[in-house]
Enzyme design. Structure first.
Site, PDB file in Angstrom:
ATOM      1  N   CYS A  30      -0.785  -0.806   7.408  1.00 46.01           N
ATOM      2  CA  CYS A  30      -0.129   0.485   7.169  1.00 46.01           C
ATOM      3  C   CYS A  30       0.060   1.256   8.465  1.00 46.01           C
ATOM      4  CB  CYS A  30      -0.936   1.299   6.167  1.00 46.01           C
ATOM      5  SG  CYS A  30      -0.927   0.562   4.516  1.00 46.01           S
ATOM      6  N   HIS A  64       0.846  -1.193   0.000  1.00 43.81           N
ATOM      7  CA  HIS A  64       0.000   0.000   0.000  1.00 43.81           C
ATOM      8  C   HIS A  64       0.880   1.241   0.000  1.00 43.81           C
ATOM      9  CE1 HIS A  64      -3.540  -2.298   2.117  1.00 43.81           C
ATOM     10  NE2 HIS A  64      -3.188  -2.838   0.968  1.00 43.81           N
ATOM     11  N   GLU A 111       0.864   3.832   1.948  1.00 45.67           N
ATOM     12  CA  GLU A 111       1.327   4.239   3.274  1.00 45.67           C
ATOM     13  C   GLU A 111       2.437   3.339   3.809  1.00 45.67           C
ATOM     14  OE1 GLU A 111      -3.167   4.950   2.946  1.00 45.67           O
ATOM     15  OE2 GLU A 111      -1.781   3.305   2.525  1.00 45.67           O
ATOM     16  N   CYS A 167      -5.045   1.186   6.773  1.00 46.24           N
ATOM     17  CA  CYS A 167      -5.437  -0.113   7.309  1.00 46.24           C
ATOM     18  C   CYS A 167      -4.505  -0.486   8.469  1.00 46.24           C
ATOM     19  CB  CYS A 167      -5.371  -1.174   6.208  1.00 46.24           C
ATOM     20  SG  CYS A 167      -3.683  -1.608   5.699  1.00 46.24           S
TER      21      CYS A 167
END
Length: 159
Positions: free
Chosen positions: A85, A52, A54, A82
């Site tokens: 992250c 992801h 992040e 999430c």
């Protein structure tokens, strides 16, 4: 970080998200902002379902700046991160998180999409279990519609 800075950085992160979508990736974007609240040190779009925006950005930050410096930096992201992250941000020692739209807003668009099986675990709850304090700012309702825009129709076209 003041409201003007937050809005400008979220809009730039949204530009990163749009660029990710133009490459066929999920439309998420993140920035690492220096302690001055102005300087963007790095930006990252989503790569895939396990890399992801992040978490990738937080890992790169940890590889390039000392933890004492990162503790004064801000990770700005289009959506509430999430659990993966959030944990990566925590371990990278990034001291502040700013996100634009909530996980619930994203879930309303994606539903049970196989490429975005959201976890009902807010970032604040993940961080509350840690041993250090990380400031969280978000969601930012004034920008929610703008941040949701790159997701309109995206998930329906990615079966």
């Amino acid at each position: 970080m003041n409201n003007d800075q937050i809005h400008r950085h979220l809009q730039r992160a949204n530009d990163v998200a749009k660029r990710a979508a133009s490459m066929g990736r999920h439309p998420f974007g993140a920035l690492l902002v220096a302690p001055d609240g102005e300087t963007v040190l790095a930006e990252q779009g989503n790569i895939n379902t396990v890399n992801h925006a992040e978490s990738t950005l937080a890992r790169q930050a940890a590889d390039n700046w000392p933890g004492e410096y990162l503790a004064r930096c801000t990770l700005v992201t289009t959506f509430e991160p999430c659990a993966m992250c959030t944990g990566t941000l925590y371990w990278a020692n990034i001291g502040r998180l700013v996100y634009g739209a909530s996980e619930e807003a994203l879930l309303a668009l994606t539903g049970d999409h196989q490429e975005n099986p959201t976890l009902a675990l807010p970032c604040r709850e993940v961080l509350a279990r840690g041993q250090k304090s990380i400031e969280v700012i978000g969601p930012v309702p004034a920008l929610e519609a703008e941040l949701l825009q790159p997701h309109q129709g995206f998930w329906a076209s990615h079966p």
